[in-house]
Design an enzyme around this catalytic site. Sequence first.
Site, PDB file in Angstrom:
ATOM      1  N   TYR A 164       0.852  -1.190   0.000  1.00 25.71           N
ATOM      2  CA  TYR A 164       0.000   0.000   0.000  1.00 25.71           C
ATOM      3  C   TYR A 164       0.893   1.247   0.000  1.00 25.71           C
ATOM      4  O   TYR A 164       1.776   1.383   0.867  1.00 25.71           O
ATOM      5  CB  TYR A 164      -0.877  -0.055   1.255  1.00 25.71           C
ATOM      6  N   LYS A 178     -11.655  -2.063   5.037  1.00 21.61           N
ATOM      7  CA  LYS A 178     -11.884  -2.952   3.897  1.00 21.61           C
ATOM      8  C   LYS A 178     -12.763  -4.138   4.326  1.00 21.61           C
ATOM      9  O   LYS A 178     -13.881  -3.937   4.750  1.00 21.61           O
ATOM     10  CB  LYS A 178     -10.532  -3.395   3.310  1.00 21.61           C
TER      11      LYS A 178
HETATM   12  C1  LIG Z   1      -6.497   0.752   2.658  1.00 26.48           C
HETATM   13  C2  LIG Z   1      -5.247   0.075   3.030  1.00 26.48           C
HETATM   14  C3  LIG Z   1      -4.425   0.564   4.048  1.00 26.48           C
HETATM   15  C4  LIG Z   1      -4.698   1.877   4.758  1.00 26.48           C
HETATM   16  O1  LIG Z   1      -5.883   1.818   5.477  1.00 26.48           O
HETATM   17  P1  LIG Z   1      -6.792   3.082   5.855  1.00 26.48           P
HETATM   18  O2  LIG Z   1      -7.867   2.485   6.655  1.00 26.48           O
HETATM   19  O3  LIG Z   1      -7.236   3.700   4.567  1.00 26.48           O
HETATM   20  O4  LIG Z   1      -5.906   4.026   6.620  1.00 26.48           O
HETATM   21  C5  LIG Z   1      -3.299  -0.165   4.399  1.00 26.48           C
HETATM   22  N1  LIG Z   1      -2.991  -1.310   3.765  1.00 26.48           N
HETATM   23  C6  LIG Z   1      -3.759  -1.813   2.775  1.00 26.48           C
HETATM   24  C7  LIG Z   1      -3.370  -3.083   2.118  1.00 26.48           C
HETATM   25  C8  LIG Z   1      -4.908  -1.144   2.373  1.00 26.48           C
HETATM   26  O5  LIG Z   1      -5.650  -1.643   1.378  1.00 26.48           O
END
Ligand SMILES: *Cc1c(COP(=O)(O)O)cnc(C)c1O
Length: 392
Positions: free
Chosen positions: A110, A207
């Site tokens: 990410y 997510k």
């Molecule tokens: C979205 C995401 C993040 C960051 O998360 P947030 O809740 O947006 O701060 C970190 N790692 C992965 C793999 C992600 O998909």
Amino acid sequence: MAQQSGPYTKMVHAGQEPDWTGAVTVPIYQTSTFAFPNAEIGAARFAGQDQGFIYTRLNNPTLQALEECVAALEHGSCAVATASGMGAVSTVYLTLLGQGLHMVGTASCYGPSRVLAEKYLARFGVEASFVDTSDLDQVARALRPNTRLIYVESPSNPAMTVTDLAAVADLAHHHGALLAVDNTFASPYLQQPLNLGADLSLHSVSKFLNGHADVIGGIVITRDPALGVQIRSTMAMLGCNMDPHQAFLVLRGIKTLGLRVERAQANAMAIAQFLENHPKVARVFYVGLPSHPQYQLAKKQMAGPGCVLSFELKGGLEAARKLLNSVRLATLVVSLGGVETLIEHPATMTHASLPREERLAAGITDGLIRLAVGIEDLEDLLADLDQALAHV
Ligand SMILES: *Cc1c(COP(=O)(O)O)cnc(C)c1O
């Protein structure tokens, strides 16, 4: 709930025994602070001898229920909820790294997780090397005497690259380093990094764990209780605690995690097969297809291939734009892990900040599309992609 309960039982019940009121759903304890019964107990709480609550930045009953639930799902001893996924990443880095120390990370992780290390922590004397962690030789070569952390994201998008977590855990431990895994793309339902040897696992609960595209949140899980105490302390110092209302929504989302992932994954598999046979598609990246380079490894360490895939259109940028502007059911948006199907263009959106050569080396061509598959009717999703591809 018994310790050895299955994952669906844990999703519904772990950490969520009815309290003294009998409330079946964990209430939102919307309070900033907690009264001490007397001076002695107040002092014992500060001394860590009494487990009662002090202040919501440190912990809160709604947060604790979420933490116990996720710790149970990932076979950890301890979990700490954070305000966001990046809050979880920041907490892990700041707990384990410091001036003169080095980390090795997954190059295709990410984006902000990489920027935080290379741009921000670098200002405080932290060294970082980001390599293709699916290649164990690259990981071994990147290790330095001062390496304290290996930070792996698996699968990592958009090529859905899989890293051998058990092998990297061995490498880390022989070197005196710890392994942290960003488990967001798999979710605890499909992968438990601590069972494969990792020391920490973390998620953007924005997510799959929450699953309804209405919460930002994160969580860190540890195997070692002492490390869990350190993680909580860093989280509280940074002030990146989760809010009780967020935690309530995430607990509700987790109850259907298994059902959602099973259905979305079945949709993803059928869509991947449809795309692989489509004349306008050059290539499909999905760990459930035997054509994926780490198909066997994914089968070994994951309980299923998951719900996210990418595909490359033969027509390049022009074709990608046409497709994105022609879908009617899939929503053009970044993020993933929700009940709705989301589509995006890595080269100009999620991965636009990477230099072009690095993007191409990672397989992020201009014709690449990422699809985070939801739980809609498969026929409707296939019909939507079919009509959109006809416009390409
Ligand atoms: C979205 C995401 C993040 C960051 O998360 P947030 O809740 O947006 O701060 C970190 N790692 C992965 C793999 C992600 O998909």
